[in-house]
Design a protein around this motif. Structure first.
Motif, PDB file in Angstrom:
ATOM      1  N   PRO A 103       0.822  -1.214   0.000  1.00  0.00           N
ATOM      2  CA  PRO A 103       0.000   0.000   0.000  1.00  0.00           C
ATOM      3  C   PRO A 103       0.857   1.265   0.000  1.00  0.00           C
ATOM      4  CG  PRO A 103       0.126  -0.868   2.224  1.00  0.00           C
ATOM      5  CD  PRO A 103       0.880  -1.839   1.345  1.00  0.00           C
ATOM      6  N   LEU A 104       1.816   1.322  -0.916  1.00  0.00           N
ATOM      7  CA  LEU A 104       2.764   2.430  -0.995  1.00  0.00           C
ATOM      8  C   LEU A 104       2.940   2.829  -2.456  1.00  0.00           C
ATOM      9  CD1 LEU A 104       5.477   0.976   1.417  1.00  0.00           C
ATOM     10  CD2 LEU A 104       3.764   2.701   1.985  1.00  0.00           C
ATOM     11  N   ALA A 105       3.176   4.108  -2.678  1.00  0.00           N
ATOM     12  CA  ALA A 105       3.368   4.611  -4.031  1.00  0.00           C
ATOM     13  C   ALA A 105       4.759   4.252  -4.545  1.00  0.00           C
ATOM     14  CB  ALA A 105       3.165   6.123  -4.060  1.00  0.00           C
ATOM     15  N   ASP A 106       4.932   4.345  -5.856  1.00  0.00           N
ATOM     16  CA  ASP A 106       6.218   4.079  -6.489  1.00  0.00           C
ATOM     17  C   ASP A 106       7.280   5.047  -5.960  1.00  0.00           C
ATOM     18  OD1 ASP A 106       4.699   2.356  -7.984  1.00  0.00           O
ATOM     19  OD2 ASP A 106       5.061   3.340  -9.913  1.00  0.00           O
ATOM     20  N   ARG A 107       8.472   4.514  -5.750  1.00  0.00           N
ATOM     21  CA  ARG A 107       9.661   5.320  -5.448  1.00  0.00           C
ATOM     22  C   ARG A 107       9.442   6.272  -4.274  1.00  0.00           C
ATOM     23  NH1 ARG A 107      12.606   6.644 -11.261  1.00  0.00           N
ATOM     24  NH2 ARG A 107      12.591   4.487 -12.029  1.00  0.00           N
ATOM     25  N   THR A 131       8.780  -4.559  -3.700  1.00  0.00           N
ATOM     26  CA  THR A 131       9.742  -3.777  -2.920  1.00  0.00           C
ATOM     27  C   THR A 131      10.609  -2.924  -3.841  1.00  0.00           C
ATOM     28  OG1 THR A 131       9.789  -5.561  -1.278  1.00  0.00           O
ATOM     29  CG2 THR A 131      11.542  -3.916  -1.170  1.00  0.00           C
ATOM     30  N   HIS A 132      11.024  -3.507  -4.959  1.00  0.00           N
ATOM     31  CA  HIS A 132      11.809  -2.739  -5.929  1.00  0.00           C
ATOM     32  C   HIS A 132      10.998  -1.553  -6.447  1.00  0.00           C
ATOM     33  CE1 HIS A 132      13.965  -1.867  -9.723  1.00  0.00           C
ATOM     34  NE2 HIS A 132      15.025  -2.300  -9.066  1.00  0.00           N
ATOM     35  N   ARG A 133       9.701  -1.749  -6.629  1.00  0.00           N
ATOM     36  CA  ARG A 133       8.825  -0.679  -7.125  1.00  0.00           C
ATOM     37  C   ARG A 133       8.778   0.500  -6.160  1.00  0.00           C
ATOM     38  NH1 ARG A 133       3.924   0.965  -5.842  1.00  0.00           N
ATOM     39  NH2 ARG A 133       3.426  -0.852  -4.550  1.00  0.00           N
ATOM     40  N   VAL A 134       8.708   0.235  -4.861  1.00  0.00           N
ATOM     41  CA  VAL A 134       8.512   1.330  -3.910  1.00  0.00           C
ATOM     42  C   VAL A 134       9.826   1.981  -3.490  1.00  0.00           C
ATOM     43  CG1 VAL A 134       6.403   0.253  -3.049  1.00  0.00           C
ATOM     44  CG2 VAL A 134       8.542  -0.100  -1.818  1.00  0.00           C
ATOM     45  N   GLY A 139      18.109   3.115  -3.590  1.00  0.00           N
ATOM     46  CA  GLY A 139      17.597   2.580  -2.333  1.00  0.00           C
ATOM     47  C   GLY A 139      18.196   1.224  -2.017  1.00  0.00           C
ATOM     48  N   ARG A 140      17.879   0.738  -0.830  1.00  0.00           N
ATOM     49  CA  ARG A 140      18.479  -0.520  -0.376  1.00  0.00           C
ATOM     50  C   ARG A 140      17.457  -1.374   0.352  1.00  0.00           C
ATOM     51  NH1 ARG A 140      24.357  -1.031   2.248  1.00  0.00           N
ATOM     52  NH2 ARG A 140      24.749  -1.009  -0.012  1.00  0.00           N
ATOM     53  N   LEU A 141      17.485  -2.662   0.053  1.00  0.00           N
ATOM     54  CA  LEU A 141      16.710  -3.676   0.750  1.00  0.00           C
ATOM     55  C   LEU A 141      17.675  -4.624   1.443  1.00  0.00           C
ATOM     56  CD1 LEU A 141      14.188  -5.535   1.316  1.00  0.00           C
ATOM     57  CD2 LEU A 141      14.597  -6.519  -0.962  1.00  0.00           C
ATOM     58  N   VAL A 142      17.419  -4.903   2.720  1.00  0.00           N
ATOM     59  CA  VAL A 142      18.202  -5.912   3.448  1.00  0.00           C
ATOM     60  C   VAL A 142      17.250  -7.001   3.917  1.00  0.00           C
ATOM     61  CG1 VAL A 142      19.645  -6.393   5.460  1.00  0.00           C
ATOM     62  CG2 VAL A 142      20.020  -4.310   4.124  1.00  0.00           C
ATOM     63  N   MET A 143      17.579  -8.229   3.565  1.00  0.00           N
ATOM     64  CA  MET A 143      16.744  -9.381   3.898  1.00  0.00           C
ATOM     65  C   MET A 143      17.517 -10.345   4.785  1.00  0.00           C
ATOM     66  SD  MET A 143      15.456 -10.031  -0.014  1.00  0.00           S
ATOM     67  CE  MET A 143      17.097  -9.691  -0.672  1.00  0.00           C
ATOM     68  N   GLY A 144      16.820 -10.940   5.733  1.00  0.00           N
ATOM     69  CA  GLY A 144      17.409 -11.976   6.570  1.00  0.00           C
ATOM     70  C   GLY A 144      16.508 -13.197   6.576  1.00  0.00           C
ATOM     71  N   GLU A 145      17.017 -14.324   6.073  1.00  0.00           N
ATOM     72  CA  GLU A 145      16.206 -15.539   5.970  1.00  0.00           C
ATOM     73  C   GLU A 145      17.053 -16.776   6.250  1.00  0.00           C
ATOM     74  OE1 GLU A 145      12.980 -15.760   5.522  1.00  0.00           O
ATOM     75  OE2 GLU A 145      12.525 -13.688   4.920  1.00  0.00           O
ATOM     76  N   PRO A 146      16.469 -17.761   6.935  1.00  0.00           N
ATOM     77  CA  PRO A 146      17.178 -19.033   7.123  1.00  0.00           C
ATOM     78  C   PRO A 146      17.072 -19.908   5.888  1.00  0.00           C
ATOM     79  CG  PRO A 146      15.031 -19.137   8.164  1.00  0.00           C
ATOM     80  CD  PRO A 146      15.165 -17.742   7.608  1.00  0.00           C
ATOM     81  N   ASP A 147      17.975 -20.854   5.798  1.00  0.00           N
ATOM     82  CA  ASP A 147      17.877 -21.932   4.817  1.00  0.00           C
ATOM     83  C   ASP A 147      17.713 -23.220   5.626  1.00  0.00           C
ATOM     84  OD1 ASP A 147      18.360 -24.025   3.010  1.00  0.00           O
ATOM     85  OD2 ASP A 147      19.555 -22.721   1.730  1.00  0.00           O
ATOM     86  N   TRP A 148      16.475 -23.676   5.745  1.00  0.00           N
ATOM     87  CA  TRP A 148      16.186 -24.801   6.635  1.00  0.00           C
ATOM     88  C   TRP A 148      16.748 -26.115   6.123  1.00  0.00           C
ATOM     89  CZ3 TRP A 148      15.202 -23.819  11.368  1.00  0.00           C
ATOM     90  CH2 TRP A 148      14.560 -22.626  11.724  1.00  0.00           C
ATOM     91  N   ASP A 149      17.139 -26.170   4.871  1.00  0.00           N
ATOM     92  CA  ASP A 149      17.774 -27.380   4.355  1.00  0.00           C
ATOM     93  C   ASP A 149      19.161 -27.573   4.955  1.00  0.00           C
ATOM     94  OD1 ASP A 149      17.323 -29.617   2.777  1.00  0.00           O
ATOM     95  OD2 ASP A 149      18.365 -28.791   1.046  1.00  0.00           O
ATOM     96  N   GLU A 188      16.694 -11.101 -10.140  1.00  0.00           N
ATOM     97  CA  GLU A 188      15.608 -11.218 -11.123  1.00  0.00           C
ATOM     98  C   GLU A 188      14.561 -10.117 -10.945  1.00  0.00           C
ATOM     99  OE1 GLU A 188      14.288 -15.192 -10.450  1.00  0.00           O
ATOM    100  OE2 GLU A 188      15.892 -16.105 -11.652  1.00  0.00           O
ATOM    101  N   ALA A 189      14.456  -9.561  -9.724  1.00  0.00           N
ATOM    102  CA  ALA A 189      13.507  -8.480  -9.463  1.00  0.00           C
ATOM    103  C   ALA A 189      14.069  -7.112  -9.817  1.00  0.00           C
ATOM    104  CB  ALA A 189      13.091  -8.497  -7.991  1.00  0.00           C
ATOM    105  N   GLY A 190      15.324  -7.048 -10.275  1.00  0.00           N
ATOM    106  CA  GLY A 190      15.911  -5.787 -10.707  1.00  0.00           C
ATOM    107  C   GLY A 190      16.942  -5.204  -9.771  1.00  0.00           C
ATOM    108  N   PHE A 191      17.282  -5.905  -8.693  1.00  0.00           N
ATOM    109  CA  PHE A 191      18.260  -5.408  -7.728  1.00  0.00           C
ATOM    110  C   PHE A 191      19.680  -5.804  -8.123  1.00  0.00           C
ATOM    111  CE2 PHE A 191      14.424  -5.688  -5.068  1.00  0.00           C
ATOM    112  CZ  PHE A 191      14.488  -4.503  -4.346  1.00  0.00           C
ATOM    113  N   GLN A 192      20.630  -5.017  -7.658  1.00  0.00           N
ATOM    114  CA  GLN A 192      22.027  -5.420  -7.594  1.00  0.00           C
ATOM    115  C   GLN A 192      22.272  -6.025  -6.211  1.00  0.00           C
ATOM    116  OE1 GLN A 192      24.181  -5.135 -10.264  1.00  0.00           O
ATOM    117  NE2 GLN A 192      22.368  -4.408 -11.384  1.00  0.00           N
ATOM    118  N   VAL A 193      23.058  -7.077  -6.129  1.00  0.00           N
ATOM    119  CA  VAL A 193      23.276  -7.766  -4.854  1.00  0.00           C
ATOM    120  C   VAL A 193      24.768  -7.719  -4.524  1.00  0.00           C
ATOM    121  CG1 VAL A 193      22.953  -9.901  -3.548  1.00  0.00           C
ATOM    122  CG2 VAL A 193      21.292  -9.262  -5.323  1.00  0.00           C
TER     123      VAL A 193
END
Length: 258
Positions: A103-107, A131-134, A139-149, A188-193
């Motif tokens: 529920p947020l506008a672009d950029r 997230t890339h859209r907003v 800008g920067r996105l930081v994600m933290g996720e486990p790999d349960w495998d 694939e979503a358009g970010f540099q990592v």
């Protein structure tokens, strides 16, 4: 089963999140995520899947009184709790919303974060595109996720360890391998990592591990699902409770720039 060692009642989600945040593990990895997010005074920061607002205060401190922090969550009870928790902060707003259609506008945002959220959503790739859209350019996105495998729990019978981990990855967590997938999905979503930070907590105390992993509760579910027999579940929990204990799982912190 050994209830004296294991937590048999599932904690409320908000209590679980707050307890993890207050643990040594929580403080460590959340600190690493906040450092990587590099929030500057005056910026707009979005906490995607903010839950009961566990991290909103820290984000607000980083953005200062000149910035804005926006929490988004799909759960009404969590949103209400987050709003109550941050009622004294005029720079924080919490919205009820779907991460697949923010529920947020672009950029409109400078920074965004997700913390153990993408493992549960229906379509992580869509959330990343949203997230890339907003986010503004730069800008920067930081994600933290486990790999349960990667979940490894020591047991004299290694087949039991493999069966337990297989149940967790097959049945318990929707996107169980999301940790390793994040760099690809973000690109694939358009970010540099530019950065991937692996964090591998090692648990030597069964009670501390159980507070994070819910060992007995998960074992009961694995038994009901046919991944373990009655006798195997008994031997599994008996050794975890009484023998030398070790468990580890890899958690990935991924930095993605728009």
């Amino acid at each position: 089963m050994t209830p004296k060692v294991f937590e048999t009642v599932t904690p409320r989600p908000s209590a679980y999140l707050d307890r993890l945040a207050a643990s040594d593990l929580g403080r460590f990895y959340k600190g690493r995520m906040l450092d990587a997010l590099d929030v500057r005074p005056g910026q707009t920061v979005v906490d995607l899947g903010c839950g009961p607002g566990t991290d909103l205060d820290a984000l607000a401190e980083a953005a200062t009184s000149t910035g804005t922090v926006i929490g988004v969550d799909h759960d009404r009870a969590a949103v209400d709790a987050a709003r109550e928790r941050t009622a004294g902060r005029g720079t924080v707003a919490v919205h009820l919303g779907d991460l697949h259609g923010l529920p947020l506008a672009d950029r409109t945002a400078d920074r965004a974060r997700t913390d153990r959220v993408l493992q549960h959503v229906a379509d992580p790739a869509l959330v990343l595109r949203e997230t890339h859209r907003v986010l503004r350019p730069g800008g920067r996105l930081v994600m933290g996720e486990p790999d349960w495998d990667t979940l490894a729990i020591d047991h004299p019978d290694s087949d039991l360890s493999r069966s337990y981990t297989r149940y967790v990855t097959d049945e318990v967590v929707r996107n169980a391998r999301i940790g390793r997938q994040l760099p690809r999905l973000a690109a694939e979503a358009g970010f540099q990592v530019p950065t991937v930070i692996p964090v591998t907590p090692v648990f030597r105390d069964v009670r501390a591990a159980d507070e994070v992993l819910g060992l007995e509760r998960t074992t009961r579910r694995a038994l009901a699902a046919g991944y373990l027999t009655d006798e195997a579940a008994r031997r599994w929990l008996a050794h975890l409770a009484d023998g030398p204990f070790l468990a580890a799982v890899t958690f990935y912190i991924v930095v993605a720039d728009s």
